[in-house]
Enzyme design. Structure first.
Site, PDB file in Angstrom:
ATOM      1  N   GLU A 139       0.831  -1.214   0.000  1.00 10.36           N
ATOM      2  CA  GLU A 139       0.000   0.000   0.000  1.00 10.36           C
ATOM      3  C   GLU A 139       0.858   1.254   0.000  1.00 10.36           C
ATOM      4  O   GLU A 139       0.559   2.240  -0.684  1.00 10.36           O
ATOM      5  CB  GLU A 139      -0.933  -0.030   1.212  1.00 10.36           C
ATOM      6  CG  GLU A 139      -2.005  -1.106   1.074  1.00 10.36           C
ATOM      7  CD  GLU A 139      -2.796  -1.338   2.355  1.00 10.36           C
ATOM      8  OE1 GLU A 139      -4.035  -1.211   2.320  1.00 10.36           O
ATOM      9  OE2 GLU A 139      -2.177  -1.645   3.390  1.00 10.36           O
ATOM     10  N   GLU A 157      -3.861  -9.240   3.270  1.00 14.36           N
ATOM     11  CA  GLU A 157      -4.558  -9.128   4.554  1.00 14.36           C
ATOM     12  C   GLU A 157      -5.645 -10.177   4.753  1.00 14.36           C
ATOM     13  O   GLU A 157      -5.962 -10.530   5.905  1.00 14.36           O
ATOM     14  CB  GLU A 157      -5.166  -7.730   4.699  1.00 14.36           C
ATOM     15  CG  GLU A 157      -4.160  -6.623   4.958  1.00 14.36           C
ATOM     16  CD  GLU A 157      -3.494  -6.102   3.682  1.00 14.36           C
ATOM     17  OE1 GLU A 157      -2.740  -5.128   3.766  1.00 14.36           O
ATOM     18  OE2 GLU A 157      -3.747  -6.679   2.593  1.00 14.36           O
TER      19      GLU A 157
END
Length: 807
Positions: free
Chosen positions: A601, A621
Site C-alpha cells: 500500500e 490481509e
C-alpha cells in the site's frame, strides 16, 4: 583489472545452443531482462511438420518449473525455437552465442565447427561449461574467432543464483570481457567472478571439495544425512537445504560428473585421494536414484513423509534427527572467534564434525588460491554467490582470528587429522596477510601472484552499486549522511558524487514492518523533503522492502481498547499513504523482496516505484481475516477506473475491477516484479532493475529526474466505481467457489467485504466517488472484520505460529 574505453557493445539478441535444463533456463533469464533469444538444439520432428520439437518442449517446460525460470509465462514468446539443420542463419543477428550442451569436450568441439561459419564476426562466443578447459574448447574455433571466446559459467537455477564465472583464455580480448561482464552484471543482474582456466574453476572447485569433505566426515562420524544437513545448513550460514538435500536438487549424476572432472584433470592435487565418487553416491546413481528429478536420492518423499537413505541397510527410513542442543548453542554464538574456538575445543562429535568440515575448506582454499583465482575476493564471492554461503571461507577464517586458525590447521595437519599433509602456503604464515591478520582490507583483497592487496574492479558498472555488501575486513561500502534518526526510521542522503539533494528514508523495524512510529517517521520524512530536498526515496538498506503492518505493535492498543483503539492507528496509516501521494516533491519507492500488505500500500501510493526483478508484491490481509486497510482498497478501485479510461472507456468497469478483487481476495503475491506489473501493483512507467545492488542508484536518479521534469502531485479527483450490480455479480462467483469447496464460509465473508468495498458500496454502477468515500468504506470493512472472533483467531494464530490459520 584492465578496463575498456572502447565503444559500448550492444547486445540486441542472444543465441543459446542447447535446450537442456541449463540452456533453457539461461534463455529464460535473458528474456526476463528483455533480451530476445534464439534457442537451438538438435533437429527433431515436433509433430507439426517442423524440426524444433526438442526446443518447443523445453520452452513449454519452462512454464511448469518451480521455482519459475520466467518472470511471467508470456515471456516465453521472446524465445525463438531453432535447430542446427535449418536455422544457423539466425546466428548472424546474435551478438552473444552461449553454448550450453552436455559436458563432453568432443561434442562441444563438433558443435563449434558447425556454428563457426554462421557466426556474426563481432559476436561474443562463450561456453557454459561447469569445468572443462576453455583453452581446449577454443581450439575448435578458427583463429579469427578465438579472441572473442571465453567461458561463462552460470550456476543453477540461473534466475536465482547470482554467480556467473567468467573465464578467459590467453587469447581472449580484454575489452570483450569488460563488455560481457557489464552485460552480465547490469542487464542480467549477476555477480561476476573472473576465474582462471583450471578444472571446475573456482565455485565448483572449492564447493565440490567441501561436499566431498562432508561425505568423508559423515561416514567417519557415523552421522545420518538429515542431521548433517541440519549442521551444514542455516546454522552454518549456508543454504537451508544443507549438503545432501542440495546434492539431490543439483542432481547426483551432475555432482558425480564434477567430481570425476576433478579426479581426472587434477592428478597432482595433494587432496586427490578424496576425489573419487563415494560408493554410496555411485550406488544411488547405478539405481537411477539421481535426486529430486528422479524423486529419490539421499532423500525420498512418500506422501507427506520425508525418508532418508540408510546406507548400511540400503533402504529408506524415517528422517528427523537434528543437532544436539549443545552444538546448537555453539552455532548460535555471534562472535566468530568464540564460535570457532568452541567448535575446535568441543569433544562433542557433531561439533568436531563441523570443525573438520570448516578446517578442510580453509586448508584447501589456502593451498589452491593462487592456482584458481586472482585474489581471495573471487574465491569468497564465488562461494557466497554460487553456493549460498553467508560468508566465504577466508571471511570466516579472518573474522575468527587469522593466526589462531592457521595454528589450529597446522596442528591438525601434523596430527594427521586433515585430508592432506600439504602444508599451508607461505603467504598464510608470513608477509602481508600474517602481519595484518587479514586477506581482505579496505585497500583490497590479497593476491598470491602479486603478494599484495588488489582493489576491486574499476569497471564503471560497479559505480552503480551503491551500498553493495562488502567482504569482512573491507569496511562499509556506504556511509550515509544522517539527517534525522530515531528508533523507527533513518532519514539520510547519499555521499558525493551521488545526488545529495534527494532525501532517503529507511525503516529500522524487523522485516521493515510499519509500526505506528514508522508511519509517523515516513510522514516526518515527507515534511523534511518538502523543506529542503528535491525528492524523497523510500528505500531499505537490506531486504525486504516491507512485510506490512506491525501487528505486534498494534496488539497492546487492541487488548486495552478493542477495535475503537485500533481505528486511529488505521486512520494514521491511511493519512500516511495519502501524504505520500500528494507530497509536493516526488516520492519513489525502491522495492526489493517482499512488499506485502502495508508495504504494498505504501509503494503503490508513491509517485513512482523502482523494483528489483525479485520483488514479491501483494495485498495479503485476507490471510489474517482482514481487508487492506491502509489505502489498498482505495488504490484498487481508483486504479481499475484509470486502466479502463486509458484502455477501453466503453468497456464495463467490472472487467477491470474483477482483477483487483480477485488479487486481493486470494491474497495473490507476484512471483516477480514483471508479474506485479501484470497484476497492477507496478505501472509500465516503473523501472525494473535486474541487479539488486543497482536499485538505490536507479531510484535516486529516477526521483531526481522527476523533480527536474517539474513533477507535480496528481489532482484529487472523483472516479467511477462499479457499484451494487458488480457486487452482485462477484458475489455469485464467490458462491460458486464456496460451493466447490475452494473457500470456507469465512473466506467467503471476507471476499464479500473486499468486493463490496472495491466496488464502492451500495451505489449505482458508474457513480463518481472520491478517495475520502473509499477510505471510509475501507475502514468500515477493516474494523468490522477485526471485531469478528474468527479474524481474531486468525491473527492470534499467525502471531503464535507464524503460519496462517484456516477457519
Amino acid at each position: 583489472m584492465q578496463t575498456s574505453q572502447s565503444a559500448p557493445l550492444f547486445i540486441r539478441r542472444v543465441a543459446v545452443c542447447g535446450a537442456g535444463v541449463m540452456g533453457a533456463q539461461i534463455a529464460a533469464h535473458c528474456v526476463n531482462a528483455g533480451v530476445p533469444v534464439v534457442l537451438f538444439d538438435l533437429a527433431k520432428d515436433d509433430g507439426q511438420g517442423g524440426k524444433n520439437g526438442i526446443v518447443q518442449r523445453a520452452i513449454a517446460q519452462l512454464k511448469k518449473l518451480n521455482p519459475a525460470p520466467l518472470g511471467v509465462d508470456a515471456l516465453a514468446d521472446l524465445i525463438t525455437p531453432a535447430n542446427y539443420d535449418e536455422d544457423l542463419a539466425l546466428l548472424a543477428d546474435c551478438d552473444v552465442v552461449i553454448e550450453a550442451i552436455a559436458e563432453r569436450l568432443d561434442w562441444k568441439r563438433d558443435l563449434y565447427h558447425k556454428l563457426a561459419p554462421a557466426l556474426n564476426p563481432h559476436a561474443i562466443v562463450a561456453s557454459n561449461t561447469s569445468g572443462l578447459s576453455i583453452t581446449s574448447l577454443s581450439e575448435a574455433l578458427p583463429e579469427t574467432l578465438r579472441h572473442r571466446f571465453c567461458g561463462v559459467h552460470f550456476f543453477n537455477p540461473p534466475r536465482y543464483m547470482p554467480l556467473v564465472e567468467l573465464i578467459p583464455t590467453a587469447a581472449t580480448e580484454p575489452a570483450l570481457l569488460d563488455h560481457l561482464e557489464t552485460f552480465l552484471v547490469s542487464q542480467l543482474g549477476k555477480g561476476v567472478v573472473r576465474a582462471k582456466d583450471t578444472p571446475n574453476f573456482i565455485g565448483n572447485r572449492i564447493g565440490v571439495f567441501g561436499i566431498l569433505s562432508v561425505f568423508h566426515h559423515t561416514q567417519a562420524f557415523g552421522l545420518p544425512y538429515e542431521l548433517v544437513d541440519d549442521l551444514t545448513g542455516t546454522r552454518l550460514g549456508r543454504a537451508k537445504s544443507g549438503t545432501y538435500r542440495t546434492a539431490d536438487v543439483v542432481g547426483l549424476d551432475t555432482l558425480a560428473h564434477v567430481i570425476d572432472t576433478m579426479k581426472n584433470q587434477l592428478p597432482d592435487d595433494p587432496f586427490r585421494a578424496h576425489f573419487g565418487v563415494p560408493p554410496v553416491l555411485a550406488a544411488l546413481i547405478e539405481k537411477g536414484a539421481l535426486g529430486q528429478k528422479a524423486k529419490a536420492g539421499f532423500f525420498k518423499k512418500e506422501g507427506k513423509q520425508i525418508l532418508r537413505l540408510d546406507p548400511q541397510a540400503g533402504q529408506y527410513v524415517p528422517s528427523g534427527e537434528k543437532a544436539d542442543d549443545e552444538v546448537k548453542d555453539i552455532l548460535k554464538e555471534r562472535d566468530p572467534a568464540k564460535r570457532l574456538q568452541a567448535l575446535h575445543d568441543s569433544t562433542h562429535p557433531q561439533a568436531q564434525f563441523v570443525w573438520a568440515v570448516l578446517r578442510d575448506t580453509f586448508h584447501y582454499s589456502a593451498v589452491h588460491l593462487g592456482d584458481i583465482a586472482d585474489s581471495a575476493r573471487e574465491l569468497d564471492q564465488a562461494m557466497k554467490w554460487g553456493f549460498g554461503h553467508s560468508f566465504g571461507p577466508f571471511e570466516i577464517w579472518q573474522a575468527a582470528g587469522w593466526r589462531q586458525v592457521a595454528e589450529w590447521i597446522n596442528e591438525d595437519i601434523a596430527a594427521g587429522k586433515a585430508l592432506s599433509d600439504a602444508p599451508l602456503p607461505a603467504w598464510v604464515t608470513s608477509g602481508p596477510v600474517w602481519d595484518k591478520q587479514a586477506v581482505h582490507t579496505p585497500e583490497g583483497s590479497y593476491s598470491p601472484a602479486a603478494n599484495a592487496y588488489v582493489p576491486r574492479s574499476a569497471l564503471p558498472v560497479y559505480q552503480r552499486q551503491i551500498g553493495a555488501p562488502r567482504l569482512v575486513g573491507e569496511g562499509p561500502s556506504l556511509v550515509p549522511h544522517v539527517v534525522h534518526e530515531d528508533d523507527a526510521v533513518l532519514c539520510w542522503t547519499l555521499p558525493a558524487p551521488h545526488p545529495q539533494d534527494v532525501l532517503l528514508v529507511s525503516f529500522k523495524t524487523k522485516m521493515h514492518t510499519l509500526s505506528p512510529d514508522v508511519v509517523r517517521g515516513v510522514v516526518h520524512a515527507v515534511d523534511l523533503a518538502e523543506q529542503g530536498y528535491k525528492a524523497l526515496v523510500v528505500a531499505q538498506l537490506d531486504d525486504p522492502f516491507s512485510a506490512g503492518a506491525d501487528l505486534k505493535a498494534m496488539l497492546p492498543a487492541f487488548m486495552s481498547g478493542g477495535v475503537k483503539a485500533v481505528e486511529p492507528i488505521q486512520k494514521e496509516m491511511q493519512d500516511m499513504v495519502m501524504r505520500l501521494r500528494y507530497a509536493q516533491v516526488p516520492v519513489v519507492a525502491a522495492v526489493a523482496g517482499l512488499a506485502l500488505g502495508g508495504g504494498c500500500e505504501l509503494s503503490v501510493h508513491c509517485a513512482r516505484r523502482v523494483a528489483h526483478l525479485e520483488s514479491y508484491i501483494g495485498l495479503v490481509e485476507v490471510g489474517i481475516g482482514l481487508v487492506p486497510g491502509a489505502g489498498g482498497i482505495t488504490f484498487s478501485a481508483r486504479r481499475a477506473a484509470e486502466i479502463q479510461a486509458q484502455s477501453a472507456p466503453d468497456a464495463p468497469l467490472l472487467a477491470y475491477v474483477k482483477d483487483f478483487v480477485l488479487a486481493v481476495a486470494t491474497a495473490r503475491v507476484s512471483k516477480s516484479a514483471l508479474e506485479a506489473r501484470q497484476i497492477g501493483f507496478l505501472r509500465d512507467s516503473d523501472p525494473i532493475v535486474m541487479n539488486r545492488h543497482e536499485l538505490l542508484y536507479v531510484a535516486v536518479r529516477e526521483a531526481a529526474n522527476l523533480a527536474e521534469q517539474g513533477w507535480r502531485p496528481p489532482l484529487a479527483a472523483r472516479f467511477p466505481v462499479a457499484g451494487r450490480d458488480a457486487i452482485a455479480t462477484l458475489k455469485a462467483q464467490l458462491v460458486n467457489m464456496r460451493v466447490g469447496g475452494y473457500i470456507s464460509d469465512y473466506d467467503f465473508h471476507i471476499a464479500e467485504q473486499v468486493a463490496t468495498a472495491i466496488c464502492g458500496g451500495d451505489v449505482d454502477p458508474g457513480s463518481l466517488v472520491d478517495e475520502a468515500w473509499m477510505l471510509r468504506l475501507e475502514r468500515k470493512a477493516f474494523l468490522g472484520l477485526l471485531a469478528n472472533p474468527k479474524t481474531q483467531e486468525r491473527i492470534a494464530g499467525l502471531l503464535q505460529t507464524g503460519k496462517p490459520v484456516r477457519n
